[in-house]
Write a protein that holds these residues in place. Structure first.
Motif, mmCIF file in Angstrom:
data_model
loop_
_atom_site.group_PDB
_atom_site.id
_atom_site.type_symbol
_atom_site.label_atom_id
_atom_site.label_comp_id
_atom_site.label_asym_id
_atom_site.label_seq_id
_atom_site.Cartn_x
_atom_site.Cartn_y
_atom_site.Cartn_z
ATOM 1 N N ASP A 31 99.272 39.390 -9.576
ATOM 2 C CA ASP A 31 98.261 38.887 -10.507
ATOM 3 C C ASP A 31 98.907 38.440 -11.814
ATOM 4 N N GLU A 33 101.916 37.399 -12.181
ATOM 5 C CA GLU A 33 102.670 36.184 -11.885
ATOM 6 C C GLU A 33 101.750 34.963 -11.904
ATOM 7 N N LYS A 34 100.518 35.122 -11.356
ATOM 8 C CA LYS A 34 99.559 34.014 -11.364
ATOM 9 C C LYS A 34 99.204 33.631 -12.793
ATOM 10 N N THR A 36 100.963 34.194 -15.506
ATOM 11 C CA THR A 36 102.155 33.622 -16.134
ATOM 12 C C THR A 36 102.355 32.181 -15.694
ATOM 13 N N ASP A 37 102.181 31.915 -14.395
ATOM 14 C CA ASP A 37 102.317 30.541 -13.894
ATOM 15 C C ASP A 37 101.304 29.622 -14.557
ATOM 16 N N TYR A 38 100.057 30.092 -14.681
ATOM 17 C CA TYR A 38 99.007 29.287 -15.316
ATOM 18 C C TYR A 38 99.373 28.999 -16.770
ATOM 19 N N GLU A 40 102.344 28.930 -18.122
ATOM 20 C CA GLU A 40 103.467 27.994 -18.162
ATOM 21 C C GLU A 40 103.009 26.572 -17.883
ATOM 22 N N GLU A 41 102.111 26.383 -16.918
ATOM 23 C CA GLU A 41 101.593 25.054 -16.611
ATOM 24 C C GLU A 41 100.824 24.491 -17.798
ATOM 25 N N THR A 42 100.051 25.361 -18.460
ATOM 26 C CA THR A 42 99.299 24.932 -19.639
ATOM 27 C C THR A 42 100.247 24.526 -20.750
ATOM 28 N N GLU A 43 101.320 25.285 -20.946
ATOM 29 C CA GLU A 43 102.301 24.948 -21.976
ATOM 30 C C GLU A 43 102.960 23.606 -21.678
#
Length: 119
Positions: A31, A33-34, A36-38, A40-43
């Motif tokens: 969870d 990781e999800k 964090t990935d979101y 990073e994508e937003t950044e």
């Protein structure tokens, strides 16, 4: 009784509990990781917008610099009298550069230049 610990659990039960705890923590890590990935994508998406904004600002600055240079070039074409510059420098006690610039902005008109500098 060698296979049991103080709580009375056997080794198999302890392993099951350990696996459940590990699975619980693994799902929490997944969870995280999800999220964090979101983030990073937003950044990354925001940085693309930031790059566009910086490009626009840079273009605007370049345009302003070009306009300023064109204005200075036009002002250099205006002829001014040395006596007028000397008069402004001595009367208002400003630098020769400022006096020349102001005279050029007022197309050599001493009266308008003096009014601008004193107001």
């Amino acid at each position: 009784m060698a296979d049991e610990d103080i709580n009375g659990d056997c080794e198999d039960v302890q392993q099951e509990k350990a696996q459940k705890r590990t699975a619980k923590y693994d799902s929490g890590a997944a969870d995280l990781e999800k999220v964090t990935d979101y983030a990073e994508e937003t950044e990354i998406a925001n940085s693309a917008g930031f790059s566009d904004a910086m490009s626009i600002i840079g273009d605007k600055r370049n345009k302003e610099v070009a306009e300023k240079k064109a204005k200075e070039k036009e002002l250099l074409k205006v002829s001014i009298k040395k006596e007028d510059v000397d008069l402004i420098v001595t009367e208002i006690e400003i630098s020769r550069t400022v006096a020349e610039q102001t005279l050029r902005e007022h197309k050599g008109n001493v009266v308008e230049a003096l009014i601008t500098l004193t107001s």
